[in-house]
Design an enzyme around this catalytic site. Structure first.
Site, short mmCIF file in Angstrom:
data_model
loop_
_atom_site.label_atom_id
_atom_site.label_comp_id
_atom_site.label_asym_id
_atom_site.label_seq_id
_atom_site.Cartn_x
_atom_site.Cartn_y
_atom_site.Cartn_z
N GLU A 161 3.42 -8.87 17.74
CA GLU A 161 2.62 -7.78 17.16
C GLU A 161 1.11 -7.93 17.40
OE1 GLU A 161 3.96 -7.54 13.08
OE2 GLU A 161 6.03 -7.35 13.68
N GLU A 266 14.95 -6.22 16.63
CA GLU A 266 14.97 -6.15 15.15
C GLU A 266 15.52 -4.80 14.70
OE1 GLU A 266 11.18 -7.29 13.46
OE2 GLU A 266 10.92 -8.93 14.89
O1 G3I Z 1 9.60 -16.73 -0.38
C1 G3I Z 1 8.92 -15.90 -1.34
C2 G3I Z 1 9.47 -16.14 -2.72
O2 G3I Z 1 9.21 -17.47 -3.09
C3 G3I Z 1 8.80 -15.14 -3.68
O3 G3I Z 1 9.36 -15.28 -4.95
C4 G3I Z 1 9.01 -13.72 -3.20
C5 G3I Z 1 8.30 -12.70 -4.05
O4 G3I Z 1 7.87 -11.58 -3.32
O5 G3I Z 1 8.49 -13.61 -1.90
C6 G3I Z 1 9.11 -14.45 -0.96
O6 G3I Z 1 8.53 -14.25 0.29
C7 G3I Z 1 8.93 -13.07 0.94
C8 G3I Z 1 9.48 -13.46 2.30
O7 G3I Z 1 9.77 -12.30 3.04
C9 G3I Z 1 10.73 -14.30 2.21
O8 G3I Z 1 11.76 -13.59 1.60
C10 G3I Z 1 7.71 -12.17 1.09
O9 G3I Z 1 7.26 -11.70 -0.15
C11 G3I Z 1 8.03 -11.03 1.99
O10 G3I Z 1 6.85 -10.29 2.29
C12 G3I Z 1 8.63 -11.53 3.29
O11 G3I Z 1 8.94 -10.42 4.07
C13 G3I Z 1 9.35 -10.68 5.40
C14 G3I Z 1 8.30 -10.11 6.35
O12 G3I Z 1 8.76 -10.20 7.68
C15 G3I Z 1 6.99 -10.85 6.21
O13 G3I Z 1 6.03 -10.40 7.04
C16 G3I Z 1 10.69 -9.98 5.58
O14 G3I Z 1 11.68 -10.67 4.83
C17 G3I Z 1 11.07 -9.99 7.06
O15 G3I Z 1 12.21 -9.17 7.26
C18 G3I Z 1 9.93 -9.44 7.90
O16 G3I Z 1 10.30 -9.51 9.25
C19 G3I Z 1 9.38 -8.92 10.17
C20 G3I Z 1 9.46 -9.72 11.45
O17 G3I Z 1 9.22 -11.09 11.20
C21 G3I Z 1 8.48 -9.18 12.49
N1 G3I Z 1 8.65 -7.77 12.69
C22 G3I Z 1 8.66 -6.92 11.50
C23 G3I Z 1 9.70 -7.45 10.50
C24 G3I Z 1 9.75 -6.54 9.29
O18 G3I Z 1 8.51 -6.54 8.64
#
Ligand code: G3I
Length: 378
Positions: A161, A266
């Site tokens: 990205e 994805e």
């Molecule tokens: O691990 C913490 C946890 O401890 C906490 O309690 C919780 C509360 O919000 O958050 C958890 O972290 C989350 C993490 O995923 C793990 O589950 C984050 O908030 C959350 O923002 C994060 O989101 C991920 C995101 O990337 C981050 O940028 C999504 O799961 C994941 O599907 C997403 O994947 C991305 C690809 O890497 C790149 N392309 C886009 C795609 C979708 O955004």
């Protein structure tokens, strides 16, 4: 005569029985058997934690797919949360389980502005670090991580990205410190760490012609500088009604013309009303509003589910047509209940973007859609 009559009677009862039991009962194909490329799925952190328990999700992944990618546990915040402190336990568990189940592993991701630990591009006082410091940190992170998984991961998303929808470079911390050459440095370090793995650039918003032109120019520039880039990932976070398949075909043509492989990295199809611009930009957020969550009960109306099947079918017809250059198609999650889209950009919605529903039932149209066959009337 009497004997003949008895033989006829015996034969007719045999035929009657034979009609009830099909002679050739063909095994129902798994999903991966229906497509001419690798079929992959992203594995969430809770799923990684549960691997080895023999759960239904684990069995479905091993049965229907032949490639996996970690949704979160191989990102820099997870692997090196503090400088010099590498945590590989969770990622090792994931990679070893995948290999034991004949699933090829893609590493996601070495350089990305999101989920980047705060120390990576900053000084202790919060200001941006120097060029030399950032290059040294990138080299150490990339080389340590790639070497750790050598022989177990076949491809890495090296940079994720880096380009905006208008075709300009994203002004993230890497760019602010190093300019677009941070991308060159990342590919150089990854190649030095392991000349045998595939090196990929990965991005979303693939319907943007301006973005695709910049990606194509980036590939050309890297190659002209003697650097190796093997492929470009089109994330394909799309909606049920947009963008058009034609825009995706243009992306495939523009980027593959540079002599790189492509992958759909994805894939998911949101059915919910758009409450924001079409983007996978994780930093955009909106407050919960029930009017953007029309089916909170976990059941999609049949007509919408049918349209979702048709949307998947048209996408797979396209991917199948370009199967000589698309090396894999990977879903961003196993079931609707696992999808990041339930919480993006509004927490607490109920989306239906994947092939398995919340009860882990395969959607009725899934096999035909992936095979590019006409869907049955519902
Ligand atoms: O691990 C913490 C946890 O401890 C906490 O309690 C919780 C509360 O919000 O958050 C958890 O972290 C989350 C993490 O995923 C793990 O589950 C984050 O908030 C959350 O923002 C994060 O989101 C991920 C995101 O990337 C981050 O940028 C999504 O799961 C994941 O599907 C997403 O994947 C991305 C690809 O890497 C790149 N392309 C886009 C795609 C979708 O955004």
């Amino acid at each position: 005569m009497k004997h003949l009559a008895i033989i006829a009677l015996v034969l007719s009862s045999f035929v009657a029985q034979a009609q009830e039991i099909p002679v050739f009962s063909r095994k129902t194909p798994t999903l991966k058997e229906l497509v001419p490329f690798r079929l992959g799925v992203a594995v969430s952190t809770p799923q990684v934690e549960a691997l080895g328990s023999g759960s239904r999700k684990e069995k479905l992944i091993a049965r229907h797919f032949n490639q996996v990618v970690a949704e979160n546990c191989m990102k820099s915040f997870a692997l090196q949360p503090r400088e010099g402190e590498f945590h590989f336990d969770e990622a090792d568990k994931f990679v070893d389980w995948a290999r034991a189940n004949n699933l090829a592993v893609v590493g996601h991701v070495l350089v990305w502005h999101s989920q980047l630990p705060v120390w990576f591009a900053k000084n202790a006082d919060g200001s941006l670090c120097s060029r030399e410091t950032l290059l040294a940190r990138m080299e150490n992170h990339i080389k340590t991580v790639v070497a750790h998984f050598k022989g177990r991961v076949y491809a890495w998303d090296v940079v994720n990205e880096a380009i905006e929808a208008d075709g300009s470079y994203r002004r993230n911390d890497f760019f602010k410190i190093l300019g677009e050459e941070y991308i060159d440095a990342a590919f150089k370090f990854a190649n030095e760490a392991d000349p045998d793995i595939q090196l990929w650039y990965n991005d979303y918003g693939n319907e943007s012609a301006a973005k695709n032109a910049t990606i194509a120019a980036l590939v050309r520039r890297l190659k002209d500088s003697g650097l190796r880039i093997d492929g470009v990932g089109l994330q394909t976070h799309v909606r049920i009604d947009e963008p058009s398949v034609d825009a995706y075909e243009d992306a495939i043509k523009t980027i593959s013309a540079e002599g790189v492989k492509l992958a759909i990295t994805e894939l998911d199809v949101s059915v919910l009303p758009a409450a924001w611009n079409l983007s996978a930009e994780i930093s955009s957020r909106a407050a919960y509003d029930a009017k953007f969550n029309p089916w909170p009960e976990g059941r999609l109306p049949d007509d919408v589910n049918g349209r979702l099947g048709e949307r998947y079918r048209e996408l797979f017809l396209l991917f199948r047509r370009y199967s000589s250059i698309i090396e894999r198609v990977t879903f961003w999650g196993l079931s609707d209940g696992d999808s990041w889209l339930n919480d993006f950009p509004m927490a607490g919605r109920t989306d239906y973007p994947l092939l398995f529903d919340r009860s882990l039932r395969l959607k009725p149209w899934a096999r035909r859609a992936l095979a590019g066959q006409k869907l049955r009337d519902r």
